[in-house]
Design an enzyme around this catalytic site. Structure first.
Site, mmCIF file in Angstrom:
data_model
loop_
_atom_site.group_PDB
_atom_site.id
_atom_site.type_symbol
_atom_site.label_atom_id
_atom_site.label_comp_id
_atom_site.label_asym_id
_atom_site.label_seq_id
_atom_site.Cartn_x
_atom_site.Cartn_y
_atom_site.Cartn_z
ATOM 1 N N GLU A 71 6.783 24.793 -71.577
ATOM 2 C CA GLU A 71 8.137 25.357 -71.470
ATOM 3 C C GLU A 71 8.084 26.652 -70.669
ATOM 4 O O GLU A 71 8.650 27.679 -71.061
ATOM 5 C CB GLU A 71 8.726 25.599 -72.863
ATOM 6 N N HIS A 91 3.690 31.898 -85.454
ATOM 7 C CA HIS A 91 5.093 32.311 -85.550
ATOM 8 C C HIS A 91 5.503 33.077 -86.796
ATOM 9 O O HIS A 91 6.699 33.187 -87.074
ATOM 10 C CB HIS A 91 6.009 31.073 -85.420
ATOM 11 N N CYS A 117 15.421 25.021 -82.321
ATOM 12 C CA CYS A 117 15.700 26.433 -82.045
ATOM 13 C C CYS A 117 16.993 26.628 -81.266
ATOM 14 O O CYS A 117 17.693 27.629 -81.459
ATOM 15 C CB CYS A 117 14.528 27.053 -81.290
ATOM 16 N N CYS A 118 17.342 25.707 -80.381
ATOM 17 C CA CYS A 118 18.457 25.938 -79.462
ATOM 18 C C CYS A 118 19.847 25.883 -80.114
ATOM 19 O O CYS A 118 20.663 26.779 -79.863
ATOM 20 C CB CYS A 118 18.389 24.947 -78.298
ATOM 21 N N GLY A 144 2.019 35.952 -81.127
ATOM 22 C CA GLY A 144 1.952 35.059 -79.984
ATOM 23 C C GLY A 144 3.328 34.756 -79.434
ATOM 24 O O GLY A 144 3.502 34.583 -78.227
ATOM 25 N N HIS A 145 4.313 34.673 -80.320
ATOM 26 C CA HIS A 145 5.694 34.468 -79.883
ATOM 27 C C HIS A 145 6.484 35.735 -80.179
ATOM 28 O O HIS A 145 6.867 35.977 -81.314
ATOM 29 C CB HIS A 145 6.335 33.278 -80.597
ATOM 30 N N HIS A 147 5.328 31.120 -71.324
ATOM 31 C CA HIS A 147 6.464 30.530 -72.020
ATOM 32 C C HIS A 147 7.705 31.369 -71.737
ATOM 33 O O HIS A 147 7.748 32.565 -72.044
ATOM 34 C CB HIS A 147 6.139 30.500 -73.514
#
Length: 657
Positions: free
Chosen positions: A321, A137, A417-418, A188-189, A269
């Site tokens: 997820e 990340h 994160c949300c 990757g993200h 994801h």
């Protein structure tokens, strides 16, 4: 086809005063931002600590200590900064701005001389930067820093955070690319791709556009970069929760199983998928790249037609997820992460900009009014990470397929994160309400506001009023001091079958192009459009290929999906059915449901005398009784605000007795 003349709405010239979503913005300003600041500083009792601010203090040499938190913990701070920035556009707050300035100064103090900034690798794993792009990340955190920098510059004109971001982006541009001495990798993200596009539009630095394009085009190239760096690390991996190096081995998990222009499915994801495609759609529009545009269209259509919940939720399984397969949309084990629906809104926004098509705004609206709003409690202090379409709390503590499901919203999360993502989205609604283009002002969402936009050297000044989505009528009034010739493009929602439009009191029949009614004229002060969008309660049925919905029906009114909740209907909701011939009555909510429209209809409860004394299975049909019951449906986004209880969107449908 390609729209290079799209402008971003200046949130300093837009004030949301909507009686519904305006209250959510007020909640974010007055409650959520201060609450999340406390969370970032570990001041919330009985909540998982964040330590995110402290990590930066340690990295800056202002504290002694150890890193704490997830590998992406930095992003919680920068998403909070972005929420602060957009909030300042709506309402100035000198004390809040001063706090943000201090956080920005802290980030500047922590930044390395070469521009690098990531507290995990600066504090916990020094010397290991850029060694695990597949899992760790770094570029994702950089992307959220860039987004916050753009927001803070646009909101305040201050360059401190933008300068930090540009120094970091310049460093990344030297590290990654096709050169022999550069790293031939990608995140990757995904997140940095969409952020680089925003940084490019603000700075005009073509290096950022080229870098975004490099990350997109390098994804899926062979030999596979994730395998190369895995071997260089000696086979070590970061995430082992679902098997050895699973995130590295499952290339589809990160949309990296083949070049993007060859892909045609939403995979892996869910958040990564829509973040990536948001950047790709923006890049395709700016560059006029048809291959990238076609990839966006294919992946969007697969996701919306086969892999999206009725709520605008995406990602149907807890493991990873992630998306699964076409039409696999279980209700009680749904993952449907809040961040994924926010990412879907972002992707939809960029598709509207590229295609000028209302179908994308329809999905944006569905995600906003259902999953995104549902991710935060009405007190602004409790949050959902996962958004199921059905809950049975009695089973959740004992059945591990529900380990990811919470029947009530949580105060905070170790992986947080949300909550800041929801906050930054709600205060930036103006970016979704309008799409300003040189040829037209597209009105995507009917959120009450006043805004000004530049048109040919003049100012188009308008207000949008109403009480959407509760009331069906919306008024758009022009206040410009001098006439402005322009086109207003009004979205006619896909759920609305009989929209009516009046211009200055007379019925208007114009051309509807891709879901937008285009009205071109010289607009003068006092001109008023009245848009009536009838919102009858409608029954929704699933595609027969969705096995979880066989024999079931859901209710939708306007953009809102409704559900049954135990607080109104009693327990064992699976024994309730909605009469096929039932008529719907709209009623006003009370208590925490005040100012909301509830729906009542005739239904039935299947009852059995002393069921606990009956055998678990029997050959003869039990002597059940279909007891009439008035069913009460509430807007799904508002569930779990009255304590723990059962909930379900999809209910059995039965003929009246």
């Amino acid at each position: 086809m390609y729209q290079s003349d799209v402008m971003e709405t200046d949130l300093r010239k837009l004030t949301v005063n909507d009686p519904f979503l305006g209250e959510y913005q007020r909640l974010v300003r007055n409650v959520v931002i201060p609450y999340q600041w406390d969370a970032l500083n570990n001041r919330i009792p009985d909540a998982e600590p964040s330590h995110a601010i402290e990590n930066f203090r340690i990295a800056a040499g202002q504290r002694e200590g150890e890193f704490y938190g997830m590998v992406f913990q930095d992003s919680d701070v920068t998403k909070w900064l972005e929420a602060v920035a957009w909030s300042l556009c709506q309402q100035p707050d000198p004390e809040l701005e001063k706090t943000a300035d201090e956080v920005i100064a802290l980030l500047g103090a922590a930044q390395c001389d070469d521009g690098y900034l990531n507290t995990w690798y600066m504090v916990k794993e020094p010397g290991q930067r850029w060694t695990n792009l597949a899992e760790c990340h770094e570029l994702y955190c950089a992307g959220h820093l860039f987004e916050a920098a753009v927001a803070f510059f646009n909101a305040t004109g201050k360059r401190a955070l933008l300068d930090i971001a540009c120094r970091f982006a310049d460093h990344i541009h030297t590290v990654f690319g096709p050169g022999e001495a550069q790293i031939h990798g990608y995140p990757g993200h995904p997140e940095i791709e969409l952020a680089l596009m925003r940084l490019y539009e603000v700075t005009g630095n073509n290096n950022y556009l080229q870098l975004a394009n490099y990350f997109v085009e390098e994804r899926g190239a062979q030999p596979h970069f994730y395998d190369i760096e895995y071997q260089k690390r000696g086979g070590t991996y970061h995430w082992g929760n679902w098997g050895e190096a699973w995130m590295i081995k499952d290339k589809a998990y990160t949309h990296a199983h083949k070049p993007l222009v060859e892909q045609d499915e939403a995979v892996g994801h869910a958040v990564r998928s829509v973040y990536l495609m948001t950047g790709v759609a923006h890049l395709a529009r700016i560059s006029g790249d048809e291959a990238k545009r076609q990839a966006c269209l294919r992946i969007w259509n697969n996701m919306i037609q086969r892999r999206m919940y009725i709520t605008g939720g995406i990602g149907s399984q807890g493991i990873g997820e992630a998306f699964t397969s076409d039409y696999d949309l279980p209700n009680d084990t749904a993952y449907s992460e809040s961040c994924a629906s926010i990412g879907l809104m972002m992707f939809a926004r960029r598709m509207v900009e590229m295609e000028g098509d209302g179908q994308y705004a329809d999905v944006m609206e569905r995600a906003l009014y259902n999953t995104v709003l549902g991710g935060m409690a009405m007190d602004g202090k409790h949050f959902f990470y996962v958004n199921p379409l059905e809950t049975y709390p009695k089973a959740i503590p004992f059945n591990h397929i529900y380990d990811h499901v919470k029947p009530v919203r949580q105060r905070w999360f170790g992986c947080a994160c949300c909550p800041p993502n929801i906050a930054r989205t709600l205060v930036a609604l103006g970016h979704y309400i309008f799409t300003p283009r040189a040829d037209a002002l597209f009105i995507n969402l009917y959120v009450g506001n006043r805004m000004q936009v530049a048109v040919g050297g003049k100012q188009l000044d308008l207000t949008l009023t109403g009480n959407y989505p509760w009331q069906e009528q919306v008024a758009i009034t022009i206040h410009s001091p001098e006439p402005v010739e322009h086109t207003l493009a009004l979205r006619i929602p896909g759920w609305c079958e009989a929209a009516r439009v009046e211009l200055n009191g007379e019925q208007y029949r114009g051309e509807i192009v891709k879901g937008y009614l285009h009205i071109h004229r010289s607009w003068a002060a006092g001109d008023t459009i009245t848009l009536t969008l009838p919102m009858p309660v409608r029954r929704v049925y699933g595609n027969p290929l969705v096995r979880h919905l066989a024999g079931k029906v859901a209710l939708q009114r306007g953009p809102l999906v409704y559900c049954l909740e135990e607080a109104d209907n009693g327990s064992e909701l699976h024994n309730l059915s909605l009469a096929q011939e039932a008529e719907f009555v709209e009623v006003a909510g009370t208590g925490v449901m005040a100012n909301k429209i509830l729906i009542q209809a005739q239904g039935y409860r299947q009852t059995l005398s002393a069921p606990e004394d009956q055998p678990l299975y029997q050959f003869d049909r039990p002597m059940t009784h279909e007891q009439p019951q008035t069913l009460t449906f509430i807007p799904w986004f508002s569930w779990a605000n009255r304590g723990e209880g059962e909930m379900r969107i999809w209910v059995n449908e039965a003929r009246a007795l």
